[in-house]
Motif scaffolding. Structure first.
Motif, PDB file in Angstrom:
ATOM      1  N   THR A  46      -5.569   2.546   2.278  1.00  0.00           N
ATOM      2  CA  THR A  46      -4.856   1.395   2.842  1.00  0.00           C
ATOM      3  C   THR A  46      -5.840   0.372   3.390  1.00  0.00           C
ATOM      4  O   THR A  46      -5.685  -0.840   3.185  1.00  0.00           O
TER       5      THR A  46
ATOM      6  N   THR B  70      -2.067  -0.984  10.828  1.00  0.00           N
ATOM      7  CA  THR B  70      -1.072  -2.038  10.626  1.00  0.00           C
ATOM      8  C   THR B  70      -1.014  -2.973  11.822  1.00  0.00           C
ATOM      9  O   THR B  70      -1.031  -4.201  11.678  1.00  0.00           O
TER      10      THR B  70
ATOM     11  N   ASN C 159       2.657  -1.620   4.341  1.00  0.00           N
ATOM     12  CA  ASN C 159       2.110  -0.272   4.209  1.00  0.00           C
ATOM     13  C   ASN C 159       3.240   0.751   4.221  1.00  0.00           C
ATOM     14  O   ASN C 159       4.038   0.781   5.158  1.00  0.00           O
TER      15      ASN C 159
ATOM     16  N   ASN D 223       0.854  -1.188   0.000  1.00  0.00           N
ATOM     17  CA  ASN D 223       0.000   0.000   0.000  1.00  0.00           C
ATOM     18  C   ASN D 223       0.890   1.238   0.000  1.00  0.00           C
ATOM     19  O   ASN D 223       1.282   1.747   1.051  1.00  0.00           O
TER      20      ASN D 223
ATOM     21  N   ASN E  95      -4.608   8.473   2.113  1.00  0.00           N
ATOM     22  CA  ASN E  95      -3.508   7.882   2.865  1.00  0.00           C
ATOM     23  C   ASN E  95      -3.924   6.791   3.851  1.00  0.00           C
ATOM     24  O   ASN E  95      -3.132   5.885   4.120  1.00  0.00           O
TER      25      ASN E  95
ATOM     26  N   VAL F  69      -2.367   4.855   9.816  1.00  0.00           N
ATOM     27  CA  VAL F  69      -1.858   3.702   9.067  1.00  0.00           C
ATOM     28  C   VAL F  69      -1.088   2.768   9.998  1.00  0.00           C
ATOM     29  O   VAL F  69      -1.214   1.537   9.905  1.00  0.00           O
TER      30      VAL F  69
ATOM     31  N   SER G  86      -6.365  -3.344   1.643  1.00  0.00           N
ATOM     32  CA  SER G  86      -6.032  -4.467   2.523  1.00  0.00           C
ATOM     33  C   SER G  86      -7.237  -5.380   2.710  1.00  0.00           C
ATOM     34  O   SER G  86      -7.099  -6.620   2.713  1.00  0.00           O
TER      35      SER G  86
END
Length: 251
Positions: free
Chosen positions: A111, A159, A132, A82, A107, A155, A115
């Protein structure tokens, strides 16, 4: 360099900069690569440069329908990078709601959407790598890019949550967090600094490089090398991490 042989890698924002370097690195590692982005001309040009087993697919990562259509078109994905991202600068008190939402949409939401499209298939097959591309802005604050920083912090949180959900499925989820990198985004930042301060482009670049103890900008291929490491089959114990690629800016 065939550790990724037989694997299909998708790189969003793959037409230039870090995304293009990642695509080249994964291809050299043996993967079949699909470059995704909004501008088909840039993607096609990059495919010609790379040669090998490379496909291209248009996508708007912030649009759910576009994401679903793009991933349906390319088939099962073993490695997702990503990388698509965008930066716009503004003091917080001048940050409009539209700008705020745009930064989060590209942003962070992008993601999430990308995902979500691959994680079930990866889990069912018992293997997957989601990587990412965040930023040092995911790990610290920068003035005048509050919306971007907030999105990139998000992010990293995403994650870590995905890493825990997928930990027993053979799927790892990590973030790489580059410092100022020699890309179009940094070129735009240099132009903005020059315009607003009257300093030369060279002085503006030096200002950005000064945050790196090595006194330089990071190169896209250096970020790509970290992505390749995380994508490898033998990196299965590395998950939920936010790895700074910044010459010691963060320790």
């Amino acid at each position: 360099m065939t550790d990724l042989q037989g694997l299909h890698a998708v790189v969003t924002g793959g037409g230039s900069g870090i995304g293009a370097a990642v695509g080249a690195c994964l291809l050299a590692g043996g993967a079949r690569v699909t470059l995704m982005g909004r501008q088909i001309e840039k993607l096609q040009a990059q495919r010609v440069l790379l040669g090998g087993d490379v496909a291209v697919q248009t996508i708007d990562v912030g649009d759910e329908a576009s994401v679903k259509a793009a991933f349906a078109a390319v088939g099962p994905v073993d490695i997702l990078v990503n990388n698509a991202g965008q930066v716009e600068t503004a003091p917080l008190h001048r940050t409009s709601l539209a700008l705020w939402q745009q930064m989060l949409n590209v942003n962070l939401t992008g993601t999430f959407l990308c995902s979500r499209e691959v994680m079930v298939g990866m889990s069912e097959r018992g293997f997957g790598r989601i990587i990412n591309v965040a930023s040092t802005a995911a790990l610290k604050g920068y003035a005048y890019v509050a919306a971007y920083c907030a999105a990139k912090h998000g992010v990293v949180g995403l994650t870590r949550s995905m890493a825990l959900e997928l930990a027993r499925k053979g799927v790892t989820v990590n973030a790489v967090c580059p410092g100022y990198t020699e890309t179009d985004i940094v070129a735009q930042a240099v132009a903005t600094i020059s315009e607003k301060t009257g300093r030369s482009a060279e002085a503006a670049r030096a200002e950005l490089a000064a945050s790196n103890p090595q006194g330089r900008l990071i190169q896209p291929k250096e970020v790509a090398a970290s992505v390749l490491w995380l994508a490898r089959r033998d990196s299965s114990a590395i998950t939920g991490q936010a790895i700074a690629v910044c010459g010691g800016e963060l320790m």
